[in-house]
Design an enzyme around this catalytic site. Sequence first.
Site, PDB file in Angstrom:
ATOM      1  N   LYS A   1       2.899  -4.067   6.141  1.00  0.00           N
ATOM      2  CA  LYS A   1       3.168  -4.080   4.698  1.00  0.00           C
ATOM      3  C   LYS A   1       4.655  -3.877   4.396  1.00  0.00           C
ATOM      4  O   LYS A   1       5.194  -4.462   3.452  1.00  0.00           O
ATOM      5  CB  LYS A   1       2.317  -3.004   3.999  1.00  0.00           C
ATOM      6  CG  LYS A   1       0.824  -3.313   4.021  1.00  0.00           C
ATOM      7  CD  LYS A   1       0.511  -4.533   3.170  1.00  0.00           C
ATOM      8  CE  LYS A   1      -0.959  -4.849   3.076  1.00  0.00           C
ATOM      9  NZ  LYS A   1      -1.233  -6.084   2.322  1.00  0.00           N
TER      10      LYS A   1
ATOM     11  N   TYR B   1      -0.667  -0.774  10.100  1.00  0.00           N
ATOM     12  CA  TYR B   1      -0.884  -1.437   8.804  1.00  0.00           C
ATOM     13  C   TYR B   1       0.359  -1.264   7.923  1.00  0.00           C
ATOM     14  O   TYR B   1       0.822  -2.210   7.277  1.00  0.00           O
ATOM     15  CB  TYR B   1      -2.109  -0.807   8.145  1.00  0.00           C
ATOM     16  CG  TYR B   1      -2.469  -1.328   6.795  1.00  0.00           C
ATOM     17  CD1 TYR B   1      -3.068  -2.570   6.646  1.00  0.00           C
ATOM     18  CD2 TYR B   1      -2.244  -0.563   5.646  1.00  0.00           C
ATOM     19  CE1 TYR B   1      -3.422  -3.040   5.392  1.00  0.00           C
ATOM     20  CE2 TYR B   1      -2.609  -1.027   4.394  1.00  0.00           C
ATOM     21  CZ  TYR B   1      -3.196  -2.270   4.271  1.00  0.00           C
ATOM     22  OH  TYR B   1      -3.554  -2.726   3.027  1.00  0.00           O
TER      23      TYR B   1
ATOM     24  N   HIS C   1     -13.030   3.388   3.335  1.00  0.00           N
ATOM     25  CA  HIS C   1     -12.186   4.463   2.813  1.00  0.00           C
ATOM     26  C   HIS C   1     -13.078   5.617   2.355  1.00  0.00           C
ATOM     27  O   HIS C   1     -14.301   5.505   2.330  1.00  0.00           O
ATOM     28  CB  HIS C   1     -11.329   3.942   1.651  1.00  0.00           C
ATOM     29  CG  HIS C   1     -10.250   3.005   2.104  1.00  0.00           C
ATOM     30  ND1 HIS C   1     -10.369   1.645   2.016  1.00  0.00           N
ATOM     31  CD2 HIS C   1      -9.050   3.237   2.678  1.00  0.00           C
ATOM     32  CE1 HIS C   1      -9.283   1.074   2.502  1.00  0.00           C
ATOM     33  NE2 HIS C   1      -8.454   2.019   2.916  1.00  0.00           N
TER      34      HIS C   1
ATOM     35  N   SER D   1       0.859  -1.187   0.000  1.00  0.00           N
ATOM     36  CA  SER D   1       0.000   0.000   0.000  1.00  0.00           C
ATOM     37  C   SER D   1       0.892   1.233   0.000  1.00  0.00           C
ATOM     38  O   SER D   1       1.992   1.214   0.557  1.00  0.00           O
ATOM     39  CB  SER D   1      -0.841  -0.008   1.274  1.00  0.00           C
ATOM     40  OG  SER D   1      -1.383   1.282   1.494  1.00  0.00           O
ATOM     41  N   SER D   2       0.388   2.317  -0.589  1.00  0.00           N
ATOM     42  CA  SER D   2       1.198   3.540  -0.640  1.00  0.00           C
ATOM     43  C   SER D   2       1.417   4.133   0.750  1.00  0.00           C
ATOM     44  O   SER D   2       2.273   5.002   0.916  1.00  0.00           O
ATOM     45  CB  SER D   2       0.542   4.576  -1.553  1.00  0.00           C
ATOM     46  OG  SER D   2      -0.753   4.901  -1.092  1.00  0.00           O
ATOM     47  N   CYS D   3       0.680   3.649   1.768  1.00  0.00           N
ATOM     48  CA  CYS D   3       0.889   4.198   3.120  1.00  0.00           C
ATOM     49  C   CYS D   3       2.176   3.684   3.761  1.00  0.00           C
ATOM     50  O   CYS D   3       2.513   4.082   4.866  1.00  0.00           O
ATOM     51  CB  CYS D   3      -0.310   3.941   4.018  1.00  0.00           C
ATOM     52  SG  CYS D   3      -0.504   2.228   4.474  1.00  0.00           S
TER      53      CYS D   3
END
Length: 321
Positions: free
Chosen positions: A144, A140, A183, A111-113
């Site tokens: 990842k 999270y 989201h 994920s881009s987070c």
Amino acid sequence: MSDYFSDKKVFVAGHRGMVGSALVRALQKRHGVKILTRTRQELDLRNRSAVFHFFHESRPDIVIDAAAKVGGIKANFDYPVEFLIENLDIQNNLFLAAAETGVSQFLFLGSSCIYPKFAPQPIREDSLLTSSLEPTNEAYALAKICGVRLCSYYARQYGKNFFSAMPTNLYGPNDNYDLQTSHVLPALIRKAHHAKYSNSPSLVVWGTGTPRREFLHTDDLADACLFLLEKQVPAGEMFNVGCGQDVTIRELAELVCKILGFKGEIIFDPSKPDGTPRKLLDMSKLFSMGWKPKIPLEDGIRSAYAWFLENRKDLAESSPV
Ligand code: GFB
């Protein structure tokens, strides 16, 4: 017609989720592929011995890990323990079982987070671990990051063909429309739908409306995943997957209201968190390989709304909680 996936057994972990179901739709268009799926009831991915048993029995050639505990900004902040532990359990079991049974390609979805809160924009893959994470989704993101790094460690230490893709914020069929855990995009669709049909004068959007987000339809993500597998990209690599453009949350809310025909006022609630100010992915790496997304945001929101009306009548026809 021969296809890269012909006669290959592809296990899509998490096939009932928004990303997994998009991968299954994309794979179903390929000739001769054998798609392996298991529901949560059939196989609990947090159970290591059950996962090992499944891999020994079914012997997938390719694994795509789209299984994860996911949620929006509030769910991530409220349940960090579950977001970290469940995601580590799921991905570790899949890595270990895939390594033991000789899976030939493993695509881990991140994920881009995972990138630092204040990473230079657009965010390049090499920004990973250069500074602190955004606190609302740190747990999270940590899970990842472990997955991304394990792909590169497996490649270096054991020569395994494991690699990862980092999608930007996603939306599409089978999205979560629960206002507490979803989201932003499904939340705005549901809120605008109800505001319109209840003739409400206004709609409330969390935060200040100033954060910027990049949105990608899951059919585009699935297309990128099959593209990367087919290209047989080098083991251990990671690839951003986005569309290269972002919008503010205010612009997104205005677009959703326009598409759904809600003409009332948009009110911002700054008591709710904004999260990271911006996370636009640098797409040079994947774009230079020849991949491009196909679904413009406005078309994608129209189709997401059509999906909501068709498949979530339970929510569309009742008042939001
Ligand atoms: O989509 P979202 O929950 O996730 O929120 P993140 C994006 C932005 O939309 C935030 C605002 O600034 C929210 O404050 N927003 C406005 C809303 N109204 C709403 C609403 O009604 N619901 C929601 N949910 N947001 C997630 C991470 O971060 O992104 C995950 O928590 C994951 O780890 C995912 O990586 C892609 O973009 O802030």
